[in-house]
Design a protein around this motif. Structure first.
Motif, short mmCIF file in Angstrom:
data_model
loop_
_atom_site.label_atom_id
_atom_site.label_comp_id
_atom_site.label_asym_id
_atom_site.label_seq_id
_atom_site.Cartn_x
_atom_site.Cartn_y
_atom_site.Cartn_z
N SER A 54 0.52 -0.77 0.07
CA SER A 54 -0.04 0.13 0.09
C SER A 54 0.92 1.23 -0.08
O SER A 54 0.39 2.22 -0.32
CB SER A 54 -0.77 0.62 1.02
OG SER A 54 -0.30 -0.06 2.17
N ILE A 55 2.36 1.30 0.50
CA ILE A 55 2.93 2.18 0.14
C ILE A 55 3.54 2.11 -1.07
O ILE A 55 4.13 0.85 -1.79
CB ILE A 55 4.76 2.31 1.33
CG1 ILE A 55 3.68 2.56 3.10
CG2 ILE A 55 5.50 2.85 1.56
CD1 ILE A 55 4.63 1.91 3.72
N ARG A 56 3.77 3.94 -1.80
CA ARG A 56 3.62 3.69 -3.04
C ARG A 56 4.71 4.68 -3.20
O ARG A 56 4.68 6.63 -3.37
CB ARG A 56 2.92 4.35 -3.82
CG ARG A 56 1.27 2.56 -3.59
CD ARG A 56 1.70 1.27 -4.06
NE ARG A 56 2.01 1.26 -5.35
CZ ARG A 56 2.85 0.34 -5.51
NH1 ARG A 56 3.20 -0.82 -4.82
NH2 ARG A 56 3.50 -0.33 -7.14
N ARG A 57 6.13 4.43 -3.98
CA ARG A 57 6.91 5.42 -4.03
C ARG A 57 7.01 6.64 -5.57
O ARG A 57 6.17 5.86 -6.43
CB ARG A 57 8.09 4.44 -3.94
CG ARG A 57 8.13 3.83 -2.55
CD ARG A 57 9.54 3.27 -2.30
NE ARG A 57 9.12 3.03 -1.05
CZ ARG A 57 9.68 3.68 0.22
NH1 ARG A 57 10.34 4.84 -0.10
NH2 ARG A 57 9.78 3.00 1.48
N ASP A 58 7.33 7.60 -5.38
CA ASP A 58 7.77 8.57 -7.18
C ASP A 58 8.14 7.09 -7.97
O ASP A 58 9.20 6.97 -7.83
CB ASP A 58 8.61 9.49 -6.29
CG ASP A 58 8.74 10.62 -8.07
OD1 ASP A 58 9.61 9.83 -8.81
OD2 ASP A 58 8.55 11.47 -7.27
N PRO A 59 7.97 7.45 -9.14
CA PRO A 59 8.17 6.43 -10.27
C PRO A 59 9.55 6.88 -10.88
O PRO A 59 9.93 6.23 -11.58
CB PRO A 59 7.05 7.02 -11.10
CG PRO A 59 6.28 7.78 -11.11
CD PRO A 59 6.34 8.15 -9.22
#
Length: 1004
Positions: free
Chosen positions: A777-782
């Protein structure tokens, strides 16, 4: 209407009245003359009885204490009380929405109710909080602060208690006040002026009063104080600041970010960069202008009927000033033939993106346009402050009014009725200036040449050299005008309420008591509506550095309630039972939310209490209450949105916030977790170059929930009041309180979200963690792999709102009042001490139950000291008095130093902030030994003198922060951004320094 003479305690009757007192019977005579019994305001009960003594402890701040402190707004007055956690107010710069609030017992400013004369006023925003800026201080007789569940008496929201501002009654005459304050350094000038006019008419059957006031305050910039001049890094102690820097930083696939060199000709080697020092732009004191009016009147139409009315109006303008906007890690497409892109920079971009030399050379042709076969772009995250545009300034203008009309009368000599209705509106217009637009930044890269953009860019597009030095020739007035626009957000709230009450006594007493049984029964109705309307720039999240979008919100709810209270004196005037009284109350509420398919719900709150006075010298008292808090409009109706939260340590980060290596590249399960959080298509090697969250801020996604239900609070107090006959004029009270809220409407802390994924030791997640929902659920900068970036592409941490939380606090309040004649003067002491035993938060069952007493961090928000006290010592002479206020704030330490730090989500790399000499570049602070991990106990002293110059003229002069105590230094990432600003906690500690005040009051 029958008049009742009484005199329980007359505030303002002596030359100097003790300023802070805990009162067991807050049924005060408001002035020397007769007062209608129906006018009596007893905080904590709806029963109106001049002889009533409540079992609930109430802290009272008298008019003299207000006069001594010379506070300009109510929030400044309340934040000095032990047990009150500083909330949003004049010391908050980043996070201030133009309003001021109070936070009782650190349970949240949305869990108490602010009243005027026992009645709610329209809230200022969607969280249902009343703006303390609207309180007319000139007409306030006293302030009652009741701790513990008061939902039975005042309805939902009063879980942690109420703050009740009691106005002067039957005011007759003219009173004018003027006050000036200025710091020793000559800044921060503050002016307050009030005029109040009142008169009795028709042989005393009626009274009318009108008050008008004006306040204004100048800003105090953080750059104007030595301790705020430089942004200090909590993790290194050196010059910190923001990674959104000048010159620009660009991300390179699989290599992290690199900064343009000082000459604007090439990239600096490696990933280190010069952070941007944002501190000098920010302020320790927000500038404001306030204009307020208050009017009230009452008239006895007959002996059995009285009409009364009250109106409040204010216009507040508060400005927040924040460091310049810019591109905060947004993704930009860079044409390889951009006219400002030299060969060295172009080659670096091509190599990082796997573009061969021939293709790269061909793409540099300046004649190419989008659609041509050889035209190529590379995508990169841009970090660049647009200092050329100037600071971000948000001006919040609030227009507020609240009108009340009521009738009351007597049914019998001992039973009265009271019916009133009120309606109020608050409108806050935020004008947002100085923000660059993300879309315009992107378009400014699409340069056909140095003066025009490719077709498809926004109208009026001006190319900008983002690769050059600060203030290069491309930053023309036309370019600055193209980049930024004024945006607006309008917040409107309204509240309509009506109440009908029947109260008094039955004329029947217990067989062993003389006072009759008292009661109150009635009904209440409230309707709330609120909306937030943003223009397309704010709603779309196009403002650079705005912390996310300000979405449109519209909602409301109404509630019908039935109320009953009873006070029964059981035994009186008997041996060991001078008085034994019990009391109880119940409130039934039915809520209806204005949304299709949303649940309606009913709640019941109740209270029981009692007091026992065995002899006149001592009283024991206790109270137990079941309270509720219904979800507010923001908690119900806010859409899912990505904004900013606070996070100092990202377990996946290998670089600090200046780009320096802080730990080895992740391996094993940690590496798997970090890779699993990357956007699809992001190179796995990106996790070897992740930097810590910029300025201790990370993206977080959350929102409201229409399925939320009420939270339940169970509170109890038990205490003793001592008034020993062998020590005349001494009053001492000791009360223990305990408040626990279950089903609390909360979101996880950033530390909770990290711990849920990475485990007790974030450097070594459990096997298989990479596939768990808590991690994915933690989503990072692409582009960078970090937790910062464009909110449209970087959700960050997932912090959902639910009813799964638990809050709990407990402690002891001690109150002392004593005075005696010492021959040449009257000596008096008035003090309050608070010991906080626990202040816990658990976001969900099974999660860590975090106790913040004695700690500060992004999870705890701001310091929660174990010990606090205030003591006013005064000498009153015939024509003047001298008073010294001593305020004590106990020590605290960084939460990462707790013995159970691993359970709290800290590892060995992040648990200690810094201890040592401040780094280079910090001016006169260089070489000073500072421990950022600990804040020692602080003591502040304010000295005030009042003179009766003439019979009708009183002059007050004072010095606040008498010894010019400097605030503690903790750096810029040690706590929540709202409260951790300018390297300290300016809402808790005095960041301004010594101040002088002079005031005059004329009365006729």
């Amino acid at each position: 209407m029958k008049k009742t003479q009484y005199s329980k305690l007359k505030l303002g009757a002596a030359p100097l009245v003790l300023g802070v007192a805990l009162v067991s019977a807050p049924a005060y005579a408001q002035d020397e003359g007769a007062t209608s019994s129906s006018e009596i305001v007893v905080t904590g009960t709806l029963i109106r009885n001049p002889n009533l003594e409540s079992a609930s402890p109430v802290t009272a701040i008298g008019a003299d204490e207000i006069d001594m402190q010379q506070a300009n707004v109510a929030e400044e007055l309340l934040r000095e009380l032990p047990g009150v956690t500083p909330s949003i107010g004049s010391a908050v710069n980043n996070g201030n929405g133009g309003a001021s609030f109070v936070n009782l017992r650190n349970l949240g400013s949305n869990r108490n109710v602010v009243l005027i004369d026992g009645v709610r006023l329209v809230p200022a925003e969607l969280n249902g909080r009343f703006d303390l800026n609207n309180i007319p201080l000139a007409l306030i007789e006293r302030v009652d602060v009741l701790t513990g569940g008061a939902s039975t008496t005042y309805g939902a929201d009063a879980v942690s208690g109420v703050v009740n501002f009691i106005t002067k009654r039957n005011f007759a005459g003219i009173e004018a006040n003027i006050s000036n304050q200025i710091t020793e350094r000559g800044d921060g000038h503050t002016l307050r002026a009030d005029v109040t006019i009142g008169a009795n008419f028709d042989d005393g059957r009626g009274n009318a009063v009108f008050s008008i006031g004006y306040q204004e305050s100048d800003p105090i910039y953080q750059g104007g104080r030595e301790h705020g001049l430089y942004a200090l890094s909590s993790s290194s102690g050196g010059a910190g600041g923001s990674g959104t820097a000048v010159p620009s930083r660009f991300s390179l696939p699989g290599q992290g970010t690199r900064q343009i060199n000082a000459a604007g000709t090439d990239f600096n080697p490696g990933t280190t960069f010069t952070a941007f020092n944002f501190n000098p732009y920010n302020v320790y004191q927000t500038p404001f202008k306030r204009f307020n009016m208050y009017g009230a009147a009452n008239y006895e139409i007959s002996d059995a009927l009285e009409v009364y009315t009250r109106g409040v109006f204010s216009k507040n303008t508060v400005s927040t000033i924040i460091a310049p906007s810019g591109a905060f890690g947004i993704g930009v497409d860079i044409p390889l033939n951009n006219p400002f892109l030299n060969d060295a920079l172009r080659t670096t971009f091509c190599d990082a993106n796997g573009i061969d030399v021939a293709t790269c050379t061909a793409a540099a042709d300046p004649s190419l346009t989008p659609g041509d076969a050889a035209y190529r772009t590379v995508t990169s995250s841009l970090f660049r402050r647009a200092t050329e545009v100037g600071p971000r300034i948000s001006e919040y203008t609030t227009n507020f009014f609240d009108y009340r009309l009521g009738f009351r009368g007597g049914v019998t000599d001992t039973i009265s009725w009271d019916v009133f209705g009120s309606y109020g509106e608050s409108e806050n217009l935020q004008q947002i200036g100085g923000y660059t637009l993300n879309s315009r930044v992107r378009d400014s890269f699409l340069a056909n040449n140095t003066t025009s953009c490719f077709d498809g860019a926004a109208a009026g597009c001006v190319p900008i050299n983002w690769f050059g030095v600060e203030g290069n020739s491309s930053w023309t007035p036309e370019a600055i005008s193209f980049l930024n626009e004024v945006s607006t957000v309008r917040t409107k709230t309204s509240m309509a309420q009506a109440r009908a009450m029947l109260s008094g006594d039955f004329g029947v007493a217990s067989p062993m008591a003389s006072d009759p049984i008292s009661f109150a029964v009635g009904g209440e109705y409230r309707e709330y509506k609120a909306s937030q309307a943003s223009d397309t720039l704010a709603a779309g999240g196009d403002l650079g550095g705005a912390g996310g979008a300000a979405p449109n919100i519209d909602g409301g709810f109404n509630v019908y309630e039935a109320i009953g209270e009873l006070i029964v004196p059981l035994v009186q005037d008997k041996p060991f039972f001078e008085d034994l009284t019990i009391e109880g109350g119940i409130r039934y509420s039915s809520y209806k939310v204005d949304a299709v398919g949303s649940p309606s719900y009913n709640t019941t709150t109740w209270k029981v209490g009692g007091s026992w006075t065995p002899i006149s010298d001592i009283k024991f008292r206790g109270n137990y209450a079941r309270a509720v808090r219904a979800p507010n409009i923001a908690e119900l109706f806010s859409p899912v949105n990505t904004t900013l939260t606070n996070l100092q340590d990202d377990p996946c980060a290998t670089r600090d916030d200046n780009g320096n290596v802080i730990r080895a590249n992740p391996t094993g399960e940690l590496r798997a977790v970090c890779i699993a959080q990357l956007a699809p298509g992001t190179p796995a090697s990106t996790v070897d170059f992740i930097a810590q969250p910029i300025s201790g801020q990370a993206n977080a996604t959350g929102g409201g929930n229409l399925n939320l239900g009420p939270e339940i609070g169970k509170t109890w107090t038990v205490g003793v009041v001592l008034q020993p006959s062998f020590v005349p004029k001494l009053s001492l009270s000791v009360d223990y309180y305990h408040i626990k809220i279950t089903g609390a409407i909360t979101s996880p802390t950033p530390g909770d979200a990290i711990s849920a994924c990475f485990g007790a030791d974030p450097s070594s997640p459990a096997a298989g963690a990479s596939s768990t929902a808590a991690c994915t659920s933690i989503r990072r900068d692409p582009l960078t792999g970090g937790l910062n970036g464009d909110p449209n592409t970087t959700p960050g941490l997932f912090l959902t709102t639910s009813n799964l939380g638990t809050l709990e606090t407990s402690g002891i309040d001690v109150n002392l009042n004593y005075s005696r004649d010492v021959g040449f003067a009257n000596l008096s002491f008035a003090g309050q001490l608070n010991w906080t035993e626990q202040s816990k938060f658990q976001s969900a069952p099974g999660g860590y139950n975090r106790d913040c007493v004695g700690y500060f961090s992004a999870n705890c928000g701001q310091p929660i000291p174990e010990w606090q006290w205030s003591l006013r010592t005064s000498l009153a002479f015939d024509d003047f008095d001298v008073s010294l206020l001593w305020r004590h704030i106990g020590g605290s330490k960084y939460e990462g130093l707790a013995s159970d730090y691993a359970d709290r989500g800290f590892d060995d790399n992040s648990r200690e902030i810094f201890e040592g000499a401040l780094g280079a570049g910090t001016g006169t602070l260089s070489g000073k030994q500072v421990n950022f991990n600990r804040i020692k106990a602080y003591d502040y002293f304010d000295l005030t003198t009042r003179f009766n110059v003439l019979e009708n003229l009183t002059v007050t002069v004072g010095v606040q922060n008498l010894f010019d105590k400097k605030p503690p230094l903790v750096g810029g990432e040690a706590g929540s951004t709202t409260y951790n600003s300018g390297n300290t906690f300016p809402s808790t500690y005095d960041s301004i320094g010594r101040r002088y005040v002079a005031a005059a009051r004329v009365r006729f």
